[in-house]
Design an enzyme around this catalytic site. Sequence first.
Site, short mmCIF file in Angstrom:
data_model
loop_
_atom_site.label_atom_id
_atom_site.label_comp_id
_atom_site.label_asym_id
_atom_site.label_seq_id
_atom_site.Cartn_x
_atom_site.Cartn_y
_atom_site.Cartn_z
N ASP A 64 0.84 -1.31 0.07
CA ASP A 64 0.01 0.02 -0.11
C ASP A 64 0.83 1.47 -0.05
O ASP A 64 1.98 1.41 0.16
CB ASP A 64 -0.95 -0.08 1.23
CG ASP A 64 -0.23 -0.45 2.74
OD1 ASP A 64 0.91 -0.37 2.64
OD2 ASP A 64 -0.93 -0.57 3.45
N ASN B 214 -7.55 -2.53 14.75
CA ASN B 214 -9.01 -2.70 14.13
C ASN B 214 -9.33 -3.91 13.28
O ASN B 214 -10.13 -4.09 12.66
CB ASN B 214 -9.54 -1.25 13.70
CG ASN B 214 -9.12 -0.89 12.47
OD1 ASN B 214 -8.27 -1.75 11.89
ND2 ASN B 214 -9.53 0.13 11.63
N HIS C 197 -7.43 -4.20 10.39
CA HIS C 197 -7.23 -4.02 9.03
C HIS C 197 -5.93 -4.67 8.57
O HIS C 197 -5.00 -5.21 9.22
CB HIS C 197 -7.16 -2.62 8.64
CG HIS C 197 -6.00 -1.94 9.10
ND1 HIS C 197 -6.04 -0.78 9.91
CD2 HIS C 197 -4.62 -1.83 8.66
CE1 HIS C 197 -4.80 -0.23 10.07
NE2 HIS C 197 -3.87 -0.88 9.36
N GLU D 148 -9.55 -1.27 5.61
CA GLU D 148 -10.34 -0.95 6.82
C GLU D 148 -11.52 -2.03 6.87
O GLU D 148 -12.23 -2.38 5.73
CB GLU D 148 -10.49 0.30 6.80
CG GLU D 148 -9.49 1.21 6.76
CD GLU D 148 -8.68 1.36 8.25
OE1 GLU D 148 -8.64 0.30 9.05
OE2 GLU D 148 -7.95 2.11 8.21
C1 GLP Z 1 -0.45 0.38 8.74
C2 GLP Z 1 -0.11 -0.51 7.60
C3 GLP Z 1 -0.32 -1.90 7.66
C4 GLP Z 1 0.16 -2.35 8.87
C5 GLP Z 1 -0.67 -1.89 10.21
C6 GLP Z 1 -0.14 -2.11 11.41
O1 GLP Z 1 -1.32 1.24 8.89
N1 GLP Z 1 -0.83 -0.05 6.17
O2 GLP Z 1 0.46 -2.70 6.54
O3 GLP Z 1 0.15 -3.88 9.16
O4 GLP Z 1 -0.90 -0.77 10.02
O5 GLP Z 1 1.02 -1.38 11.92
P1 GLP Z 1 2.26 -1.61 12.92
O6 GLP Z 1 2.74 -2.82 12.36
O7 GLP Z 1 3.07 -0.44 13.16
O8 GLP Z 1 1.23 -1.82 14.01
#
Ligand code: GLP
Length: 254
Positions: free
Chosen positions: A64, A133, A135, A140
């Site tokens: 992404d 949440n 995602h 989302e």
């Molecule tokens: C982000 C990314 C995801 C990631 C998630 C968790 O917003 N787009 O790919 O897995 O949120 O992030 P973190 O690993 O910092 O908790």
Amino acid sequence: MDVLIRPTAEVATTAADILAGYIRRGATLGLATGSTPTPTYRELIRRHAEEGLSFAACRAFLLDEYYGLPRDHEQSYYATIRRELTAHVDIDDALVASPDGTIPDYAAAAADYEERIAQAGGVDVQLLGVGTNGHVAFNEPGSSLASRTRLTTLHPQTVKDNARFFGSADDVPRHVLTQGLGTILEAGHLLLLATGHAKADAVRRLVEGPVSASCPASILQLHPNATVVVDEEAADDLGNAEYYRFIDDNALRG
Ligand code: GLP
């Protein structure tokens, strides 16, 4: 789905073991950003430097990208994956692709990204994190289980969670380009990592809850080759943790 519960420090080495098998075969890697994969990337960089693990035959696709953020912005995922991993190994930088969040025609940018993944023959192993949440990538809650790469609007919780990278929530872009859940499901192997108690509820829902757009990460239950590697804290809410450990302890390895 394989659920591997490990001490926190071993989440990265377990993930690196799995990824190294693909890297040695010159696979197409699906890379994730966020803080969770960072220790895994450090371990892969170490193996490249000290053990000769070569990425020369690999290519990579990111999950992404923030929409509207210039690629040279330090929080763009284009810049992040280079800083965190690819600049430190021998992968061809031209073969590290991400959705182009700088093109005003975002539908065209999304379609182009799908086309590039398809032309590469698909992703062999997709590394994933999970949001608090539920995602995955930037799909989302409410995302279609069949969704493709597209523009989405961040959930306020995700804006809040990611504010730490931008200094303030106001600076977090509201829109992103993300591979869809249907796109992610086409990867050959899904490898999801989660660490820390803040992820425990999301991990419970994705592993043991119903498959539901309300928890996008629950799509892993639809995939025939999915591995979830979590630490003890992220496993806190799992109802069947003892069974997952039993399976792990009795695994036929060879
Ligand atoms: C982000 C990314 C995801 C990631 C998630 C968790 O917003 N787009 O790919 O897995 O949120 O992030 P973190 O690993 O910092 O908790």
